[in-house]
Design an enzyme around this catalytic site. Structure first.
Site, short mmCIF file in Angstrom:
data_model
loop_
_atom_site.label_atom_id
_atom_site.label_comp_id
_atom_site.label_asym_id
_atom_site.label_seq_id
_atom_site.Cartn_x
_atom_site.Cartn_y
_atom_site.Cartn_z
N LYS A 44 0.81 -1.18 0.00
CA LYS A 44 0.00 0.00 0.00
C LYS A 44 0.85 1.25 0.00
O LYS A 44 0.44 2.30 -0.50
CB LYS A 44 -0.91 0.01 1.22
CG LYS A 44 -1.91 -1.12 1.27
CD LYS A 44 -2.76 -1.05 2.52
CE LYS A 44 -3.69 -2.25 2.57
NZ LYS A 44 -4.41 -2.29 3.85
N GLY A 45 2.02 1.19 0.55
CA GLY A 45 2.82 2.39 0.79
C GLY A 45 3.23 3.17 -0.43
O GLY A 45 3.44 4.38 -0.36
N ASP A 107 14.26 -1.08 1.96
CA ASP A 107 15.05 -1.33 3.18
C ASP A 107 15.67 -2.71 3.11
O ASP A 107 16.78 -2.84 2.62
CB ASP A 107 14.25 -1.07 4.46
CG ASP A 107 12.87 -1.71 4.46
OD1 ASP A 107 12.56 -2.56 3.60
OD2 ASP A 107 12.07 -1.35 5.33
N VAL A 157 9.74 5.52 9.46
CA VAL A 157 9.16 6.73 8.90
C VAL A 157 7.69 6.54 8.53
O VAL A 157 7.27 5.42 8.21
CB VAL A 157 9.96 7.23 7.67
CG1 VAL A 157 11.34 7.71 8.09
CG2 VAL A 157 10.08 6.15 6.61
N ASP A 163 2.89 4.14 6.67
CA ASP A 163 2.02 4.10 7.83
C ASP A 163 2.66 3.46 9.05
O ASP A 163 3.72 2.85 8.96
CB ASP A 163 0.75 3.34 7.50
CG ASP A 163 0.98 1.82 7.43
OD1 ASP A 163 0.21 1.08 8.06
OD2 ASP A 163 1.93 1.38 6.75
N ARG A 169 -0.70 7.74 6.76
CA ARG A 169 -0.44 7.71 5.32
C ARG A 169 -0.75 9.05 4.65
O ARG A 169 -0.16 9.40 3.65
CB ARG A 169 -1.27 6.63 4.64
CG ARG A 169 -0.85 5.22 4.93
CD ARG A 169 -1.61 4.24 4.02
NE ARG A 169 -1.55 2.88 4.49
CZ ARG A 169 -0.55 2.04 4.26
NH1 ARG A 169 0.50 2.45 3.57
NH2 ARG A 169 -0.59 0.81 4.71
#
Length: 185
Positions: A44-45, A107, A157, A163, A169
């Site tokens: 979703k990010g 990451d 973050v 989120d 978000r």
């Protein structure tokens, strides 16, 4: 959902800095002259970054299509579980196309490596990765972003699509989630 400890959020990258960097990244992508570009947004990010990036690419004259894939390497915690699962796949043919995988954070690298390998297996002509945030300290596999917005220490973050427990978000900036009274740093 609220986050325990009544956190505060310290701004790391302002909305203005993000907007400027998205335009720069779009310029870098446009120079590569993508062929039949398909943007694959990792949900979703990645949705906020991808939306802004797609519009910036359009301003650069790049024609593209957008698809969405949902992958997960996280359980309920803040660290990768190490196992990547496809929660929702794309429905578009990638064979012979340039694919740009867009995500919020690079990451551990597990999710983006999985997505890149999947697109290559499906016959993509070229696969590139665009990540708003690169956190190389946490890298667990050999992968780099082709287009990176910002390099960031190993902070947790939030904002700009990222989120904590499905919250934050909507923030127009990227911030570090800090517990009340903490230094976060």
């Amino acid at each position: 959902m609220t986050v325990e400890g009544n956190p505060k959020i310290r701004c790391l990258f302002t909305a203005e800095a993000i907007a400027a960097r998205v335009e720069e990244v779009a310029g870098e992508i446009a120079v590569s002259e993508p062929h039949d570009l398909l943007i694959v947004v990792v949900l979703k990010g990645g949705f906020v970054f991808a939306a802004d990036l797609a519009r910036a690419l359009s301003r650069q004259g790049v024609r593209l299509e957008v698809e969405f894939i949902a992958l997960s390497s996280y359980g309920s915690g803040r660290r990768s579980s190490g196992e990547v699962r496809v929660l929702r796949d794309i429905g578009t043919e990638v064979s012979g196309r340039d694919v740009l995988i867009v995500d919020d954070v690079l990451d551990s690298g597990l999710t983006l490596k999985f997505a890149r390998d999947l697109m290559r297996q499906r016959g993509a002509r070229r696969v590139a990765i665009a990540a708003l945030i690169d956190k190389p300290v946490g890298r667990r596999v050999d992968i780099e972003g082709d287009y990176v917005g910002f390099t960031c220490p190993d902070y947790f973050v939030v904002g700009y699509g990222m989120d904590a427990g499905h919250a934050y978000r909507e923030l127009p900036f990227v911030g570090v989630l800090e517990p009340e009274g903490g230094d976060g740093g």
